[in-house]
Design an enzyme around this catalytic site. Sequence first.
Site, PDB file in Angstrom:
ATOM      1  N   SER A  48      -4.862 -92.558  15.339  1.00  0.00           N
ATOM      2  CA  SER A  48      -5.271 -91.502  14.729  1.00  0.00           C
ATOM      3  C   SER A  48      -3.779 -90.638  14.290  1.00  0.00           C
ATOM      4  O   SER A  48      -3.146 -90.779  13.565  1.00  0.00           O
ATOM      5  CB  SER A  48      -6.339 -90.850  15.548  1.00  0.00           C
ATOM      6  OG  SER A  48      -6.993 -89.862  14.689  1.00  0.00           O
ATOM      7  N   ASP A  63     -15.141 -95.313   9.883  1.00  0.00           N
ATOM      8  CA  ASP A  63     -14.621 -94.120  10.526  1.00  0.00           C
ATOM      9  C   ASP A  63     -15.281 -93.125   9.899  1.00  0.00           C
ATOM     10  O   ASP A  63     -15.356 -92.754   8.660  1.00  0.00           O
ATOM     11  CB  ASP A  63     -13.342 -94.313  10.313  1.00  0.00           C
ATOM     12  CG  ASP A  63     -12.409 -93.711  11.250  1.00  0.00           C
ATOM     13  OD1 ASP A  63     -12.794 -92.430  11.608  1.00  0.00           O
ATOM     14  OD2 ASP A  63     -11.389 -93.974  11.692  1.00  0.00           O
ATOM     15  N   HIS A  81     -14.289 -94.905  14.951  1.00  0.00           N
ATOM     16  CA  HIS A  81     -12.917 -94.306  15.207  1.00  0.00           C
ATOM     17  C   HIS A  81     -12.054 -95.060  16.250  1.00  0.00           C
ATOM     18  O   HIS A  81     -10.997 -95.471  15.921  1.00  0.00           O
ATOM     19  CB  HIS A  81     -12.673 -92.866  15.132  1.00  0.00           C
ATOM     20  CG  HIS A  81     -11.537 -92.417  14.986  1.00  0.00           C
ATOM     21  ND1 HIS A  81     -10.650 -92.558  13.850  1.00  0.00           N
ATOM     22  CD2 HIS A  81     -10.620 -91.696  15.939  1.00  0.00           C
ATOM     23  CE1 HIS A  81      -9.520 -91.974  14.046  1.00  0.00           C
ATOM     24  NE2 HIS A  81      -9.488 -91.564  15.242  1.00  0.00           N
TER      25      HIS A  81
END
Length: 285
Positions: free
Chosen positions: A112, A226, A256
């Site tokens: 991320s 996501d 995610h």
Amino acid sequence: MPQLVALQSHQISAADGTLLYVTDYLLPAAQARGSVVVMHGLGEHSGRYRHLAGFLNECGLSVRCYDHRGHGRSQGRRGDVIYGDPMLQDAEIIIEDFSTRFAEPPFLFGHSMGGLFATRFALAAMSPLRGLILSSPALALRMSPFQHRMLKLMSALAPSLGVPNGVSAGLLSHDPKVVAAYKADPLVHHRISARLLRSMLSSIDYCQSHAGALATPTLMLVSGDDRVVDIEGSRRFLLRVPPGMAVMREYDRLYHEIFNEPDAQQVFDDLKGWLEPLLAVRQQR
């Protein structure tokens, strides 16, 4: 499973004196086939990657995880950064310190926000890397015109003030145990400052505009469902990198945190399958 030499936790000082919390999962020298440094995502901390570290140990890699400044057990205002590029400077210190233990550069893993800064680190060639592994990298964010206006206002009035980061625990994983643990974790925070968000947006622009300079073998593992970052950023980036330099795997039904999903086995298998040829090259030397 390989035997660990030790799980060592310690602190490393950043360039400005901020103390960064580090945990090393080390293999005996005779077992280690390489090393990897792990960069976590926004609001979380490196302790959430113990299972990934164990898997990477099984692949033959010694592992270093660390908490970003303003996260976990590291010092710094929660969800904030100083001006400049402290995330990259911190990563350089952490990576080069770890590299001194080994005869070759480490792999770099980023999830991320960590994936975003890891990508920029690789593109800027700040330190030699053996390979780059990206998990749901934040190579694009979904922001409304109102959010952009608020960012401009906060940047002018209170650039270091932490505001809710908008990350919903229920959109991280389909596993209720993962969600509950995230919500109960005292080291997880939910803040982001205008300075940190601007640093992320600047890094996104840099990564997209410099993708053609990628010279590090890269594996992109992305969530096809996501709701936290915009997957189109990964798709655009992949189209811009030199041919053959990166491969991407999309997992249509995963959220995610792809390594924390009930159906994560394929993700782990794909990571191992990508690593194995690169690790075998070293053994043939």
